[in-house]
Design a protein around this motif. Structure first.
Motif, PDB file in Angstrom:
ATOM      1  N   UNK A   1      49.663 -19.130  -2.056  1.00  0.00           N
ATOM      2  CA  UNK A   1      48.701 -18.431  -2.917  1.00  0.00           C
ATOM      3  C   UNK A   1      47.410 -18.164  -2.145  1.00  0.00           C
ATOM      4  N   UNK A   2      46.868 -16.986  -2.341  1.00  0.00           N
ATOM      5  CA  UNK A   2      45.658 -16.599  -1.633  1.00  0.00           C
ATOM      6  C   UNK A   2      44.459 -17.338  -2.195  1.00  0.00           C
ATOM      7  N   UNK A   3      43.745 -18.035  -1.329  1.00  0.00           N
ATOM      8  CA  UNK A   3      42.523 -18.705  -1.743  1.00  0.00           C
ATOM      9  C   UNK A   3      41.396 -17.678  -1.814  1.00  0.00           C
ATOM     10  N   UNK A   4      40.481 -17.857  -2.755  1.00  0.00           N
ATOM     11  CA  UNK A   4      39.373 -16.910  -2.810  1.00  0.00           C
ATOM     12  C   UNK A   4      38.540 -16.988  -1.534  1.00  0.00           C
ATOM     13  N   UNK A   5      38.097 -15.863  -1.066  1.00  0.00           N
ATOM     14  CA  UNK A   5      37.289 -15.831   0.152  1.00  0.00           C
ATOM     15  C   UNK A   5      35.952 -15.189  -0.160  1.00  0.00           C
ATOM     16  N   UNK A   6      34.905 -15.647   0.528  1.00  0.00           N
ATOM     17  CA  UNK A   6      33.568 -15.141   0.221  1.00  0.00           C
ATOM     18  C   UNK A   6      33.446 -13.663   0.561  1.00  0.00           C
ATOM     19  N   UNK A   7      32.670 -12.960  -0.243  1.00  0.00           N
ATOM     20  CA  UNK A   7      32.407 -11.552   0.003  1.00  0.00           C
ATOM     21  C   UNK A   7      31.159 -11.430   0.856  1.00  0.00           C
ATOM     22  N   UNK A   8      31.278 -10.716   1.958  1.00  0.00           N
ATOM     23  CA  UNK A   8      30.151 -10.594   2.868  1.00  0.00           C
ATOM     24  C   UNK A   8      29.151  -9.571   2.347  1.00  0.00           C
ATOM     25  N   UNK A   9      27.841  -9.866   2.460  1.00  0.00           N
ATOM     26  CA  UNK A   9      26.847  -8.858   2.094  1.00  0.00           C
ATOM     27  C   UNK A   9      26.791  -7.710   3.090  1.00  0.00           C
ATOM     28  N   UNK A  10      27.376  -7.928   4.287  1.00  0.00           N
ATOM     29  CA  UNK A  10      27.435  -6.884   5.309  1.00  0.00           C
ATOM     30  C   UNK A  10      28.836  -6.290   5.292  1.00  0.00           C
ATOM     31  N   UNK A  11      28.924  -4.980   5.356  1.00  0.00           N
ATOM     32  CA  UNK A  11      30.217  -4.299   5.290  1.00  0.00           C
ATOM     33  C   UNK A  11      31.131  -4.739   6.419  1.00  0.00           C
ATOM     34  N   UNK A  12      32.421  -5.073   6.127  1.00  0.00           N
ATOM     35  CA  UNK A  12      33.365  -5.387   7.206  1.00  0.00           C
ATOM     36  C   UNK A  12      33.496  -4.255   8.220  1.00  0.00           C
ATOM     37  N   UNK A  13      33.333  -3.006   7.756  1.00  0.00           N
ATOM     38  CA  UNK A  13      33.404  -1.882   8.687  1.00  0.00           C
ATOM     39  C   UNK A  13      32.302  -1.968   9.730  1.00  0.00           C
ATOM     40  N   UNK A  14      31.130  -2.456   9.331  1.00  0.00           N
ATOM     41  CA  UNK A  14      30.033  -2.609  10.288  1.00  0.00           C
ATOM     42  C   UNK A  14      30.364  -3.684  11.315  1.00  0.00           C
ATOM     43  N   UNK A  15      30.956  -4.790  10.836  1.00  0.00           N
ATOM     44  CA  UNK A  15      31.364  -5.837  11.776  1.00  0.00           C
ATOM     45  C   UNK A  15      32.427  -5.318  12.745  1.00  0.00           C
ATOM     46  N   UNK A  16      33.328  -4.468  12.267  1.00  0.00           N
ATOM     47  CA  UNK A  16      34.345  -3.899  13.148  1.00  0.00           C
ATOM     48  C   UNK A  16      33.690  -3.076  14.257  1.00  0.00           C
ATOM     49  N   UNK A  17      32.720  -2.247  13.895  1.00  0.00           N
ATOM     50  CA  UNK A  17      32.011  -1.458  14.908  1.00  0.00           C
ATOM     51  C   UNK A  17      31.267  -2.358  15.886  1.00  0.00           C
ATOM     52  N   UNK A  18      30.685  -3.442  15.366  1.00  0.00           N
ATOM     53  CA  UNK A  18      29.998  -4.389  16.246  1.00  0.00           C
ATOM     54  C   UNK A  18      30.989  -5.066  17.197  1.00  0.00           C
ATOM     55  N   UNK A  19      32.198  -5.325  16.701  1.00  0.00           N
ATOM     56  CA  UNK A  19      33.221  -5.939  17.554  1.00  0.00           C
ATOM     57  C   UNK A  19      33.617  -5.006  18.690  1.00  0.00           C
ATOM     58  N   UNK A  20      33.647  -3.698  18.397  1.00  0.00           N
ATOM     59  CA  UNK A  20      33.963  -2.739  19.461  1.00  0.00           C
ATOM     60  C   UNK A  20      32.941  -2.813  20.585  1.00  0.00           C
ATOM     61  N   UNK A  21      31.716  -3.141  20.259  1.00  0.00           N
ATOM     62  CA  UNK A  21      30.682  -3.315  21.283  1.00  0.00           C
ATOM     63  C   UNK A  21      30.710  -4.723  21.871  1.00  0.00           C
ATOM     64  N   UNK A  22      30.989  -5.713  21.011  1.00  0.00           N
ATOM     65  CA  UNK A  22      30.886  -7.104  21.445  1.00  0.00           C
ATOM     66  C   UNK A  22      31.971  -7.484  22.439  1.00  0.00           C
ATOM     67  N   UNK A  23      33.218  -7.091  22.166  1.00  0.00           N
ATOM     68  CA  UNK A  23      34.317  -7.529  23.024  1.00  0.00           C
ATOM     69  C   UNK A  23      34.171  -7.076  24.469  1.00  0.00           C
TER      70      UNK A  23
END
Length: 295
Positions: free
Chosen positions: A201-223
């Motif tokens: 069963x899926x445990x509830x996970x916290x909702x980020x105040x920052x868009x996951x899409x923004x984190x994805x773009x940051x990952x493209x720069x970070x990696x």
């Protein structure tokens, strides 16, 4: 979706792949310095060239594995690496060894995307996080062991071990890959498949105040910048070892400390998900890396 049995076997493949590729690709800079008098600048230029080469071939290999199958991509990559290392053991010129390094890089590019895809495919959120955590600990830990022991092996057996041992490991991987592929095919036929694990069963996970899409773009720069930092350390290790008067064995012991620190960090971040989607943790990580390089 692949069964748990197949995925456990792929973790073994991953461990062997990490040891074999780390041993060759991390100690090739020591080899270049000892055999062809490569300076720190020469090794950094070589690392940069290999990084650009890897980037394009990894993208192509990922598309190949999606089109023709993960196990086929693994077999292609392992055969290419074995051929490259066998040739490397018998050549002597700089041009030949550069060719071997880049040819072997092509083979490696076919392995990592396929391994990552097999352990991740079809997993629900909870098990995906678990698999990714195991995956990170396995490759980083086995890479640390390879670097830790590699210098001692070079002192005992010479640079020939840098080609022979990884080649033998990749041959063993090839045999295991054929076996796992047969297992996966048997499981795909009705009536012969093993019972699949029921999704937890899926445990509830916290909702980020920052868009996951923004984190994805940051990952493209970070990696890319993270890999730039890693490969800088790897490429200058022979010069650092020489300046500090370290033997190859001692260089392996001391220069592998950061690899084990990385593994412990992966264990921590696997077991504690509170850092997920926290911008302050990401910013702090970059500040810490900057401070370390300045020091």
């Amino acid at each position: 979706m692949f069964s748990r049995k197949v995925k456990n076997g792929v973790f073994v493949l991953e461990a062997l792949n990490s040891f074999g590729t780390t041993y060759y690709f991390y100690y090739v800079y020591f080899f270049m310095a000892a055999t062809f008098d490569f300076s720190k600048q020469d090794n950094l230029a070589l690392a940069a060239a290999q990084g650009f080469f890897y980037m394009f071939w990894a993208a192509a290999a990922g598309k190949f594995s999606q089109r023709f199958g993960y196990f086929r991509a693994l077999k292609v990559g392992l055969v290419v690496m074995v051929l490259g290392l066998v040739v490397g053991a018998g050549v002597e010129s700089l041009a030949a060894h550069l060719g071997v390094m880049f040819f072997t890089t092509i083979g490696m590019c076919f392995t990592w995307p396929a391994l990552q895809a097999i352990v991740s495919e079809g997993e629900p959120r909870g098990r995906l996080a678990r698999n990714v955590g195991i995956y990170n600990v396995v490759w980083s830990g086995c890479g640390g062991v390879a670097y830790f022991t590699g210098g001692a092996l070079l002192e005992r057996f010479g640079f020939g071990a840098m080609f022979a041992l990884p080649a033998a490991i990749h041959v063993a991987q090839l045999a295991l890959t054929f076996w796992l592929e047969r297992q996966a095919r048997r499981e795909s036929f009705p009536g012969e498949a093993e019972a699949k694990d029921e999704p937890a069963p899926e445990a509830p996970h916290p909702v980020s105040p920052v868009s996951p899409a923004l984190f994805l773009k940051m990952a493209w720069l970070a990696n890319p910048f993270a890999y730039l930092a890693i490969n800088t350390v790897i490429a200058v290790s022979p010069s650092l070892a020489q300046n500090l008067g370290l033997s190859p064995k001692e260089a392996g012991f001391y220069c592998s400390l950061w690899l084990f620190a990385r593994t412990l960090s992966f264990v921590w971040f696997w077991l504690w998900p509170g850092w997920h989607y926290r911008f302050r943790w990401l910013a702090g990580a970059y500040a810490g890396m900057l401070a370390s390089f300045v020091l």
